[in-house]
Design an enzyme around this catalytic site. Structure first.
Site, PDB file in Angstrom:
ATOM      1  N   ASP A   1      -7.404   4.612  12.535  1.00 41.49           N
ATOM      2  CA  ASP A   1      -6.057   5.151  12.389  1.00 41.49           C
ATOM      3  C   ASP A   1      -5.996   6.468  11.618  1.00 41.49           C
ATOM      4  O   ASP A   1      -5.229   7.357  11.961  1.00 41.49           O
ATOM      5  CB  ASP A   1      -5.129   4.103  11.757  1.00 41.49           C
ATOM      6  CG  ASP A   1      -4.796   3.000  12.741  1.00 41.49           C
ATOM      7  OD1 ASP A   1      -4.747   3.300  13.957  1.00 41.49           O
ATOM      8  OD2 ASP A   1      -4.583   1.845  12.324  1.00 41.49           O
TER       9      ASP A   1
ATOM     10  N   SER B   1      -5.091  -8.535   8.101  1.00 44.17           N
ATOM     11  CA  SER B   1      -4.165  -7.402   8.186  1.00 44.17           C
ATOM     12  C   SER B   1      -3.453  -7.414   9.543  1.00 44.17           C
ATOM     13  O   SER B   1      -4.054  -7.748  10.570  1.00 44.17           O
ATOM     14  CB  SER B   1      -4.970  -6.121   7.977  1.00 44.17           C
ATOM     15  OG  SER B   1      -4.462  -5.074   8.771  1.00 44.17           O
TER      16      SER B   1
ATOM     17  N   ASP C   1       0.820  -1.226   0.000  1.00 42.08           N
ATOM     18  CA  ASP C   1       0.000   0.000   0.000  1.00 42.08           C
ATOM     19  C   ASP C   1       0.847   1.266   0.000  1.00 42.08           C
ATOM     20  O   ASP C   1       0.673   2.139  -0.843  1.00 42.08           O
ATOM     21  CB  ASP C   1      -0.930   0.044   1.224  1.00 42.08           C
ATOM     22  CG  ASP C   1      -1.865  -1.149   1.290  1.00 42.08           C
ATOM     23  OD1 ASP C   1      -1.598  -2.157   0.601  1.00 42.08           O
ATOM     24  OD2 ASP C   1      -2.847  -1.082   2.031  1.00 42.08           O
TER      25      ASP C   1
ATOM     26  N   ARG D   1       0.078   5.686  17.006  1.00 41.41           N
ATOM     27  CA  ARG D   1      -0.223   6.654  15.945  1.00 41.41           C
ATOM     28  C   ARG D   1       0.191   8.082  16.251  1.00 41.41           C
ATOM     29  O   ARG D   1       0.784   8.750  15.399  1.00 41.41           O
ATOM     30  CB  ARG D   1      -1.709   6.590  15.571  1.00 41.41           C
ATOM     31  CG  ARG D   1      -2.180   5.217  15.083  1.00 41.41           C
ATOM     32  CD  ARG D   1      -1.223   4.593  14.153  1.00 41.41           C
ATOM     33  NE  ARG D   1      -1.731   3.399  13.493  1.00 41.41           N
ATOM     34  CZ  ARG D   1      -0.991   2.564  12.798  1.00 41.41           C
ATOM     35  NH1 ARG D   1       0.314   2.794  12.694  1.00 41.41           N
ATOM     36  NH2 ARG D   1      -1.497   1.519  12.211  1.00 41.41           N
TER      37      ARG D   1
HETATM   38  N1  ARG Z   1      -8.601  -2.034  15.729  1.00 40.22           N
HETATM   39  C1  ARG Z   1      -7.343  -1.655  16.293  1.00 40.22           C
HETATM   40  C2  ARG Z   1      -7.340  -0.195  16.637  1.00 40.22           C
HETATM   41  O1  ARG Z   1      -8.138   0.524  16.110  1.00 40.22           O
HETATM   42  C3  ARG Z   1      -6.168  -2.059  15.401  1.00 40.22           C
HETATM   43  C4  ARG Z   1      -6.091  -1.376  14.061  1.00 40.22           C
HETATM   44  C5  ARG Z   1      -4.919  -1.737  13.164  1.00 40.22           C
HETATM   45  N2  ARG Z   1      -4.695  -3.164  13.047  1.00 40.22           N
HETATM   46  C6  ARG Z   1      -4.568  -3.844  11.911  1.00 40.22           C
HETATM   47  N3  ARG Z   1      -4.352  -5.122  12.000  1.00 40.22           N
HETATM   48  N4  ARG Z   1      -4.657  -3.274  10.747  1.00 40.22           N
HETATM   49  O2  ARG Z   1      -6.539   0.250  17.425  1.00 40.22           O
END
Ligand code: ARG
Length: 414
Positions: free
Chosen positions: A130, A182, A21, A101
């Site tokens: 995110d 993911s 990505d 983040r």
């Molecule tokens: N749902 C979790 C959060 O919002 C993880 C998000 C990212 N994880 C991922 N496997 N893409 O903090």
């Protein structure tokens, strides 16, 4: 109204992971905006070879690559404050992705400033938390920053669209077999969602887990460890001192080998949908239990209860992406003030996925055996409890008393 044409932008700092990505994003940004792309690789302990990732960014067309080792900052200034607050989202999620983040965003903004870039970009989709976490953080640092979120903009709809684009533009794609879900990984946790996990009834495959052994395959012999805390921060394991980052790595190793810290949940995303996630947070799980144990000796009852009443709000603030907000800072000040006496040791047993507290001690413990003993004592006067209960019962007696009064007056015909 945009201040200037958003399609004209000089440079963009991209949070780059090396995956398909963000590799496609480099080329796409250059094509769409005619800008230079600075690829930023944050080392948050995800255990990847970042030199290799940097090399790939260069090959894909990044004008510059910046790698930052943020492991210790991440542990000390983000994970530890969150642990001091015992933050848990919806009762189970230890916030391992949410806490990373704001740090990535902050560093991105520093790089943008340093190299005079007008924009920043990330590879988060338009459906998740995110994007919110990144962008709220960007704006809190620079209200005028231009943000490009390709997933909300471009025409690609699937991985095969991205692959086709990568092929057309000769973007080097590492020939890794795409996992059917993911993954997001850092020092504190690994999270899995999407793909086969989208059915909340589907059990995650054992082969998925990267940080923990399954409880069934964990050693028959338990491990016993002592975790030392100073003012709410974990500082040692079995008496040996560690830096914040190394302490988490070491606890992940021990906890992981005993199958500690797996959770499987359906959580409520900030954007409104429910989503199924599987997490492994071995070190964090141990620290959470150990910290509470030391707090049980050292926190005043009312302080503990008041603090506990604020945890779900604090966790929500982090989950929603408001790390850099006045409300998070205010709560942090309150929590940290309460942590001043939280110094001591917790002893835990790790066995096939379970954590058992074996003991706790603290130099400034508020626990007094002399007071709470069932044996004869000289400090507590049992007789006092009678008056304590009588006065506390007063308002509970009132309704009954008033009923008898009414009845009495009826009997007298008043
Ligand atoms: N749902 C979790 C959060 O919002 C993880 C998000 C990212 N994880 C991922 N496997 N893409 O903090």
């Amino acid at each position: 109204m945009e201040k200037s044409n958003p399609n004209k932008i000089n440079k963009v700092v991209l949070a780059y992971s090396g995956g398909l990505d963000t590799s496609v994003i480099i080329t796409w940004l250059k094509e769409k905006y005619g800008c230079q792309v600075i690829a930023f690789c944050a080392d948050l302990g995800q255990g990847e070879d970042l030199e290799e990732v940097a090399e790939k960014a260069k090959k894909t067309g990044a004008s510059k690559v910046v790698i930052s080792d943020l492991r210790e900052v991440f542990a000390k200034e983000y994970i530890f404050p969150m642990l001091r607050a015992n933050a848990v989202y919806e009762g189970t999620y230890l916030l391992g992705t949410a806490i990373a983040r704001p740090l990535i965003a902050k560093k991105q903004m520093e790089i943008a400033k340093k190299y005079g870039a007008e924009g920043v970009s990330h590879g988060a989709t338009g459906k998740g938390n995110d994007q919110v976490r990144f962008e709220l953080s960007y704006f809190s640092i620079d209200p005028d920053i231009k943000i490009i979120a390709p997933w909300r903009d471009w025409a690609f709809e699937s991985r095969s669209d991205l692959m086709a684009y990568a092929k057309r533009h000769k973007i080097p794609v590492t020939a890794t077999i795409k996992k059917p879900y993911s993954i997001d990984s850092n020092l504190f946790h690994t999270s899995y969602e999407g793909g086969i996990l989208e059915n909340p009834w589907t059990e995650p495959p054992e082969s998925m887990f990267m940080m923990t052994t399954s409880p069934e395959r964990a050693p028959e012999k338990p491990a016993v460890i002592d975790i030392g805390f100073r003012e709410g921060n974990p500082v040692s394991i079995d008496g040996k001192r560690y830096s914040p980052g190394k302490l988490i790595v070491e606890l992940n190793r021990i906890g992981g080998s005993h199958g500690i810290g797996r959770v499987d949940l359906v959580e409520n995303r900030y954007v409104g949908m429910k989503s199924r996630g599987v997490y492994e947070t071995p070190g964090g799980t141990i620290l959470h239990v150990a910290h509470r144990a030391v707090e049980s000796l050292t926190l005043d009852r009312e302080v503990l209860h008041l603090r506990d009443s604020l945890i779900s709000q604090y966790a929500e603030i982090i989950y929603y992406g408001y790390w850099f907000s006045p409300e998070r800072e205010l709560l942090q000040t309150l929590f940290d003030r309460a942590q001043e006496g939280v110094t001591g040791v917790a002893r835990l047993k790790l066995y096939k996925g379970s954590l058992t507290l074996l003991g706790r001690k603290a130099p400034r413990s508020l626990y007094s055996k002399a007071i709470s003993t069932f044996e004869k004592d000289t400090c507590y006067v049992q007789k006092d409890a009678e008056g304590f209960i009588r006065l506390n019962a007063l308002r509970l007696k009132l309704p009954a008393l008033s009923r008898t009064k009414v009845k009495g007056s009826r009997a007298k015909g008043k």
